[in-house]
Scaffold this active site. Structure first.
Site, PDB file in Angstrom:
ATOM      1  CG  ASP A 197      13.994 -32.966 -41.267  1.00 22.16           C
ATOM      2  OD1 ASP A 197      13.656 -33.895 -42.431  1.00 22.16           O
ATOM      3  OD2 ASP A 197      13.306 -33.393 -40.658  1.00 22.16           O
ATOM      4  CE  LYS A 233       8.568 -33.963 -35.950  1.00 22.01           C
ATOM      5  NZ  LYS A 233       8.273 -33.048 -36.747  1.00 22.01           N
ATOM      6  CE  LYS A 235      11.891 -35.720 -45.130  1.00 21.36           C
ATOM      7  NZ  LYS A 235      12.903 -36.497 -44.080  1.00 21.36           N
TER       8      LYS A 235
END
Length: 443
Positions: free
Chosen positions: A326, A28, A353
Site C-alpha cells: 500500500d 485499518k 487495487k
C-alpha cells in the site's frame, strides 16, 4: 462509501518546515479484523483505537446486519457482542462495503461456511475490482457464488451447509485471499491450510490466535504454510488497535521532503510483515528514529521521530513488495526528491487495487515534471533536487492516490491539484486537519 457526492478538488502548496505530533488513525487492517472476529466470538469484545474511516464503518454495519451487536462508546472505543462461529444470520438487505476491498473479501470469507444467503455490493471503484481470486477458493468449501461478469460485484454467496476444509496455494501474495480462506475455515471441520510463496501481513494469524483459534505457521519447502483447525469457540478479548503504518507514511513522507521539518508520529505498528516502506526509507538515508519500542494488542509498535534530510535512490527488491504493497504510491513521491533513481520491483498487484495505482502515479508524477517509467511489474522514478509541480492529478476514487499527490505538492515549486479529496475519508478522515496542524498548506 458511494462517492456519489460532487467531487472535492483540493490543492497542496509549497510549505515551510513541518513540526509537531502526528496522531495518525488506528490500523485499518487490524480494525476490520477486530470487528469481524469480535462478531464471530461468543461474548463481548472491547476495541480501543478503532479506525473510524468509512471503510471500517461499513464493516461495522455489515456485522450488525449479520446479527452481531456493535456499539460505539466514544472516539475509537467500540464493543462487539458476537454470535459465535457459524452464528451469522441472513441480512435483511444487501451488504454495501463501499470502497473497501479488504472489508468485502474478509466478510465473504466469514460467511462462506454458514448456510445463509448474502449479497454484497460496493461503490463504482470496488465494483471494478477482481473478486474471483477470493470467490474461487471459497467455492471449494462448498459455497455457491453468483457474480457479475468477470467475477465482480455485486456477488451473492450461499454459504455451505456442509462445508469441507480446504488446502489452497495462493496464486499471488495477498493477505486478503489468505484471510478470507482462514475465516471460512473457522466453520469447516478439520484443518484448513493456506500455502503462500512468501509471507504476507500476519494480522489475521495473530488475532485468530488471540481469540483462541488453534493456528500454526511453518516454513516448508513448498512455502509459508498456515494451518487452522476449524470449529473453535472464539473467546472475546480486548483489542488495542495500533496506529496504521500505511497512514503514518503520509506525514512521514511530508517531513522527509519538506526542508527543515521535524515531526513525531507515536504508537505506529512495526509489524515486520508491514515494515517494508520503513526498511526502504532507511536504505534511502532517511532520518527516522524508532523510539520506545513496545507491544500493544499483540503487535510491536514504536514512536517515530522523522527529520528532513538528503535521500538517495535505491532498488526495492520484489520480495519486499508484500510488506509495503500500500505504500508504493507515497514512496514514488519520496523518490521524486531523492538523488538518483529508485526502482520498485514486484508492483503488479497495485494494478488491481482501488485503481491501477502504478498508472495513476506515473501519469500524475509526469504531469508534475517527474521522469517515470513503468512496466507491468516495475516502476522507476528519477529523482531531482527540485520538482516543478504545477500539474493536476486524477485520483480515480483512490484515497492513497489522493493523499500521495497532496503530499507531493507540499514540496514542489508550483502547487499540485487533485480532482477529488473525498475518497480520503475511507481510510484517514483526519488527514487534512492533521497535516494542517503540522503546517501544511492545503485548500
Amino acid at each position: 462509501m458511494s462517492h456519489s457526492a460532487d467531487p472535492r478538488p483540493m490543492t497542496a502548496r509549497r510549505t515551510g518546515p513541518l513540526s509537531g505530533e502526528a496522531l495518525v488513525p488506528g490500523d485499518k487492517s487490524i480494525s476490520h479484523r477486530a470487528l469481524i472476529l469480535g462478531a464471530m466470538a461468543v461474548g463481548e469484545t472491547r476495541i480501543t483505537g478503532l479506525l473510524e474511516g468509512q471503510d471500517v464503518l461499513d464493516t461495522a454495519s455489515a456485522m450488525r446486519a449479520l446479527g452481531a451487536q456493535v456499539t460505539q462508546h466514544g472516539p475509537g472505543d467500540w464493543s462487539v457482542h458476537g454470535v459465535g462461529v457459524g452464528g451469522f444470520s441472513s441480512p435483511a438487505e444487501v451488504i454495501d462495503c463501499g470502497n473497501s476491498g479488504t472489508g468485502v473479501r474478509l466478510i465473504m470469507g466469514a460467511v462462506a461456511t454458514t448456510p445463509i444467503s448474502v449479497t454484497f455490493t460496493g461503490d463504482a471503484s470496488l465494483s471494478r475490482r477482481p473478486m474471483a481470486r477470493v470467490t474461487d477458493p471459497l467455492s471449494q468449501f462448498g459455497t455457491q457464488i453468483t457474480a457479475r461478469e468477470g467475477g465482480r460485484l455485486p456477488i451473492t454467496i450461499q454459504g455451505a451447509a456442509d462445508p469441507v476444509p480446504v488446502t489452497y496455494r495462493t496464486p499471488v501474495a495477498s493477505a486478503q485471499i489468505k484471510s478470507a480462506i482462514l475465516l471460512a475455515g473457522l466453520n469447516a471441520p478439520g484443518d484448513t491450510v493456506v500455502i503462500e510463496s512468501e509471507p504476507t501481513r500476519d494480522h489475521s494469524e495473530r488475532m485468530l490466535a488471540g481469540f483462541g483459534a488453534q493456528i500454526r505457521t511453518e516454513t516448508t519447502p513448498d512455502g509459508h504454510k498456515i494451518t487452522l483447525t476449524g470449529r473453535p469457540e472464539l473467546r472475546p478479548q480486548p483489542v488495542a488497535v495500533p496506529r496504521d503504518p500505511s497512514s503514518a507514511a503520509f506525514p512521514v513522507a511530508a517531513a522527509l521532503i519538506v526542508p527543515g521539518s521535524e515531526i513525531r508520529v507515536p504508537g505506529v505498528s512495526r509489524n515486520p510483515t508491514r515494515d517494508g516502506l520503513y526498511v526502504t526509507l532507511l536504505e534511502m538515508g532517511a532520518d527516522i528514529t524508532f523510539e520506545n519500542p513496545r507491544e500493544e494488542g499483540g503487535e510491536p509498535v514504536a514512536d517515530l521521530l522523522v527529520r528532513h534530510g538528503p535521500l538517495k535512490g535505491v532498488t526495492v527488491p520484489a520480495d519486499r513488495a508484500a510488506s509495503m504493497i500500500d505504500e508504493f504510491p507515497i514512496l514514488s513521491v519520496i523518490a521524486a526528491f531523492a538523488e538518483g533513481t529508485t526502482v520498485m520491483n514486484g508492483v503488479a498487484e497495485l494494478r488491481v487495487k482501488e485503481s491501477d495505482r502504478i498508472d495513476a502515479m506515473a501519469v500524475g508524477l509526469r504531469a508534475n515534471g517527474v521522469t517515470v517509467e513503468d512496466t507491468r511489474d516495475t516502476m522507476t522514478v528519477h529523482g531531482a533536487a527540485q520538482v516543478a509541480g504545477g500539474g493536476h492529478a486524477v485520483t480515480h476514487l483512490d484515497h492513497r492516490i489522493a493523499m500521495s499527490f497532496l503530499i507531493l505538492g507540499l514540496a514542489t515549486q508550483q502547487p499540485v491539484t487533485i480532482d477529488d479529496a473525498g475518497p480520503i475519508t475511507t481510510s484517514f478522515p483526519d488527514f487534512v486537519p492533521l497535516m494542517t496542524r503540522l503546517g501544511a498548506t492545503l485548500d
